[in-house]
Design a protein around this motif. Structure first.
Motif, PDB file in Angstrom:
ATOM      1  N   LEU A 277       0.828  -1.210   0.000  1.00  0.00           N
ATOM      2  CA  LEU A 277       0.000   0.000   0.000  1.00  0.00           C
ATOM      3  C   LEU A 277       0.862   1.258   0.000  1.00  0.00           C
ATOM      4  O   LEU A 277       0.577   2.224  -0.718  1.00  0.00           O
ATOM      5  N   GLN A 278       1.950   1.264   0.792  1.00  0.00           N
ATOM      6  CA  GLN A 278       2.835   2.426   0.842  1.00  0.00           C
ATOM      7  C   GLN A 278       3.483   2.678  -0.514  1.00  0.00           C
ATOM      8  O   GLN A 278       3.612   3.823  -0.952  1.00  0.00           O
ATOM      9  N   VAL A 279       3.886   1.620  -1.187  1.00  0.00           N
ATOM     10  CA  VAL A 279       4.492   1.755  -2.526  1.00  0.00           C
ATOM     11  C   VAL A 279       3.466   2.287  -3.517  1.00  0.00           C
ATOM     12  O   VAL A 279       3.755   3.177  -4.318  1.00  0.00           O
ATOM     13  N   GLU A 280       2.259   1.743  -3.436  1.00  0.00           N
ATOM     14  CA  GLU A 280       1.186   2.175  -4.340  1.00  0.00           C
ATOM     15  C   GLU A 280       0.886   3.655  -4.163  1.00  0.00           C
ATOM     16  O   GLU A 280       0.753   4.404  -5.138  1.00  0.00           O
ATOM     17  N   GLU A 281       0.786   4.102  -2.903  1.00  0.00           N
ATOM     18  CA  GLU A 281       0.487   5.507  -2.629  1.00  0.00           C
ATOM     19  C   GLU A 281       1.643   6.425  -3.019  1.00  0.00           C
ATOM     20  O   GLU A 281       1.444   7.536  -3.489  1.00  0.00           O
ATOM     21  N   GLY A 282       2.895   5.948  -2.804  1.00  0.00           N
ATOM     22  CA  GLY A 282       4.057   6.785  -3.080  1.00  0.00           C
ATOM     23  C   GLY A 282       4.389   6.941  -4.548  1.00  0.00           C
ATOM     24  O   GLY A 282       4.855   7.991  -4.986  1.00  0.00           O
ATOM     25  N   TYR A 283       4.117   5.885  -5.345  1.00  0.00           N
ATOM     26  CA  TYR A 283       4.560   5.884  -6.737  1.00  0.00           C
ATOM     27  C   TYR A 283       3.439   5.750  -7.767  1.00  0.00           C
ATOM     28  O   TYR A 283       3.695   5.810  -8.973  1.00  0.00           O
ATOM     29  N   HIS A 284       2.204   5.579  -7.319  1.00  0.00           N
ATOM     30  CA  HIS A 284       1.033   5.536  -8.210  1.00  0.00           C
ATOM     31  C   HIS A 284       1.236   4.542  -9.353  1.00  0.00           C
ATOM     32  O   HIS A 284       1.116   4.869 -10.539  1.00  0.00           O
ATOM     33  N   LEU A 285       1.563   3.308  -8.995  1.00  0.00           N
ATOM     34  CA  LEU A 285       1.830   2.275  -9.985  1.00  0.00           C
ATOM     35  C   LEU A 285       0.545   1.581 -10.419  1.00  0.00           C
ATOM     36  O   LEU A 285      -0.440   1.557  -9.686  1.00  0.00           O
ATOM     37  N   SER A 286       0.579   1.013 -11.633  1.00  0.00           N
ATOM     38  CA  SER A 286      -0.539   0.175 -12.073  1.00  0.00           C
ATOM     39  C   SER A 286      -0.477  -1.139 -11.291  1.00  0.00           C
ATOM     40  O   SER A 286       0.531  -1.451 -10.646  1.00  0.00           O
ATOM     41  N   GLU A 287      -1.546  -1.921 -11.370  1.00  0.00           N
ATOM     42  CA  GLU A 287      -1.576  -3.200 -10.648  1.00  0.00           C
ATOM     43  C   GLU A 287      -0.450  -4.123 -11.097  1.00  0.00           C
ATOM     44  O   GLU A 287       0.181  -4.796 -10.276  1.00  0.00           O
ATOM     45  N   ASP A 288      -0.198  -4.161 -12.398  1.00  0.00           N
ATOM     46  CA  ASP A 288       0.862  -5.027 -12.926  1.00  0.00           C
ATOM     47  C   ASP A 288       2.240  -4.559 -12.473  1.00  0.00           C
ATOM     48  O   ASP A 288       3.086  -5.371 -12.069  1.00  0.00           O
ATOM     49  N   GLU A 289       2.466  -3.237 -12.520  1.00  0.00           N
ATOM     50  CA  GLU A 289       3.750  -2.686 -12.081  1.00  0.00           C
ATOM     51  C   GLU A 289       3.975  -2.952 -10.598  1.00  0.00           C
ATOM     52  O   GLU A 289       5.072  -3.308 -10.170  1.00  0.00           O
ATOM     53  N   LEU A 290       2.900  -2.773  -9.818  1.00  0.00           N
ATOM     54  CA  LEU A 290       2.991  -2.978  -8.381  1.00  0.00           C
ATOM     55  C   LEU A 290       3.339  -4.434  -8.059  1.00  0.00           C
ATOM     56  O   LEU A 290       4.190  -4.714  -7.210  1.00  0.00           O
ATOM     57  N   ALA A 291       2.687  -5.347  -8.761  1.00  0.00           N
ATOM     58  CA  ALA A 291       2.955  -6.772  -8.547  1.00  0.00           C
ATOM     59  C   ALA A 291       4.404  -7.107  -8.900  1.00  0.00           C
ATOM     60  O   ALA A 291       5.070  -7.872  -8.193  1.00  0.00           O
ATOM     61  N   ASP A 292       4.907  -6.493  -9.983  1.00  0.00           N
ATOM     62  CA  ASP A 292       6.277  -6.764 -10.433  1.00  0.00           C
ATOM     63  C   ASP A 292       7.317  -6.295  -9.418  1.00  0.00           C
ATOM     64  O   ASP A 292       8.250  -7.033  -9.078  1.00  0.00           O
ATOM     65  N   VAL A 293       7.153  -5.037  -8.917  1.00  0.00           N
ATOM     66  CA  VAL A 293       8.170  -4.510  -8.000  1.00  0.00           C
ATOM     67  C   VAL A 293       8.116  -5.214  -6.645  1.00  0.00           C
ATOM     68  O   VAL A 293       9.150  -5.411  -5.998  1.00  0.00           O
ATOM     69  N   MET A 294       6.916  -5.610  -6.222  1.00  0.00           N
ATOM     70  CA  MET A 294       6.805  -6.320  -4.954  1.00  0.00           C
ATOM     71  C   MET A 294       7.457  -7.698  -5.070  1.00  0.00           C
ATOM     72  O   MET A 294       8.139  -8.157  -4.138  1.00  0.00           O
ATOM     73  N   LYS A 295       7.264  -8.355  -6.201  1.00  0.00           N
ATOM     74  CA  LYS A 295       7.882  -9.660  -6.418  1.00  0.00           C
ATOM     75  C   LYS A 295       9.394  -9.530  -6.467  1.00  0.00           C
ATOM     76  O   LYS A 295      10.138 -10.386  -5.953  1.00  0.00           O
ATOM     77  N   LYS A 296       9.884  -8.428  -7.034  1.00  0.00           N
ATOM     78  CA  LYS A 296      11.318  -8.232  -7.235  1.00  0.00           C
ATOM     79  C   LYS A 296      12.031  -7.822  -5.950  1.00  0.00           C
ATOM     80  O   LYS A 296      13.147  -8.294  -5.654  1.00  0.00           O
ATOM     81  N   TYR A 297      11.407  -6.942  -5.142  1.00  0.00           N
ATOM     82  CA  TYR A 297      12.131  -6.334  -4.020  1.00  0.00           C
ATOM     83  C   TYR A 297      11.677  -6.791  -2.643  1.00  0.00           C
ATOM     84  O   TYR A 297      12.312  -6.467  -1.646  1.00  0.00           O
ATOM     85  N   TRP A 298      10.550  -7.486  -2.519  1.00  0.00           N
ATOM     86  CA  TRP A 298      10.073  -7.865  -1.184  1.00  0.00           C
ATOM     87  C   TRP A 298      10.929  -8.980  -0.572  1.00  0.00           C
ATOM     88  O   TRP A 298      11.235  -9.960  -1.165  1.00  0.00           O
TER      89      TRP A 298
END
Length: 298
Positions: A277-298
């Motif tokens: 949620l913090q990433v989504e609010e901070g960077y206004h990513l699409s659902e696909d982009e959000l899923a990608d960065v969370m998979k990559k950096y979490w």
């Protein structure tokens, strides 16, 4: 004015804020106070609540792998209605899901194998929020029930959710009634505000007397201030984590900033969904982009 006199004056003027969960729980320990508040939310006469009893706040687990439910205040009324009162100062991304989970556990915990469904009694959740849950709704108070989508016919009255969004009181004039007076009291910050509300209702007056008493208790004040500090620290840490991530994104690129933000959130102990949620609010990513960065950096 001497330092000692100044300190005594500050102690005299100090008053807890009911919106802080520690203070709210202390207020709800007083039967007259909780009966007055509950009756205002449910829209019934306070005297119709002959008695109310505090119940254990930990919901039982049937299986080891089940998730615990820990409530703020759990009350049993004389008609066997169970009420879960939750006060939340910090924004919680999945508040709706959490309240449904708690309400469901309360409801199913009433009976065991071999007992009749007829034994099930009404369960109510009251959410008192210091954030806006429904931005498209201007009303500070909402009540949700199980109803047919088209006709509005009530399916059952056994489950009910009441939501008070306290920030909506700021800058908006609502018709005065018992519930609005309670909401203003809970959202108050000064003795002047509390006294104004206390003059309107004998139950709020009792709440103000209790608030004054617990505010003068040195041990309770220490516990309250520790809780208030924890809330301030969390808000500051979240602000710093988001700012660091955004600044790093401007300096070295968006993905670098997202990686820093995710790591900062993990260091603060946030779970996957809150960090997302913090990433989504901070960077206004699409659902696909959000899923990608969370998979990559979490």
């Amino acid at each position: 004015m001497s330092e000692i006199c100044k300190e005594k004056e500050e102690q005299k003027e100090f008053i807890m804020r009911p919106v802080v969960d520690y203070c709210f729980k202390e207020l709800m320990n007083v039967e007259k106070v909780r009966n007055g508040f509950i009756s205002a939310v449910l829209g019934i006469e306070p005297k119709s609540i002959q008695n109310s009893r505090l119940l254990p706040t930990i919901l039982r687990k049937t299986y080891p792998e089940e998730k615990y439910g820990i409530l703020d205040v759990r009350v049993l009324l004389n008609d066997q209605t169970q009420i879960d009162m939750e006060i939340q100062v910090l924004y919680f991304a999945y508040w709706k899901e959490r309240t449904v989970f708690y309400l469901g556990k309360m409801y199913t915990d009433q009976i065991e194998e071999g007992q009749s469904y007829q034994e099930l009694k009404k369960c109510v959740n009251i959410s008192i929020l210091d954030f806006v849950l429904f931005p498209d709704n201007d009303e500070f108070y909402s009540c949700y029930q199980l109803r047919e989508k088209v006709t509005g016919q009530l399916y059952t009255d056994k489950l009910e959710i009441h939501v008070l969004e306290l920030p909506k009181l700021t800058g908006t004039q609502y018709p005065e009634n018992a519930l609005m007076n309670w909401a203003k009291f809970l959202y108050g910050e000064s003795r002047k505000e509390f006294e104004a509300m206390a003059d309107k209702d004998e139950y709020i007056s009792e709440a103000y007397k209790t608030l004054d008493r617990i505010s003068a208790d040195k041990m309770k004040r220490l516990e309250y201030e520790a809780r208030e500090k924890a809330i301030r620290d969390y808000n500051h840490q979240m602000y710093q984590a988001k700012k660091t991530g955004l600044d790093e994104g401007l300096r070295l690129g968006r993905n670098n900033g997202i990686q820093v933000l995710i790591q900062s959130c993990k260091n603060l102990g946030l779970d996957y969904e809150h960090t997302k949620l913090q990433v989504e609010e901070g960077y206004h990513l699409s659902e696909d982009e959000l899923a990608d960065v969370m998979k990559k950096y979490w």
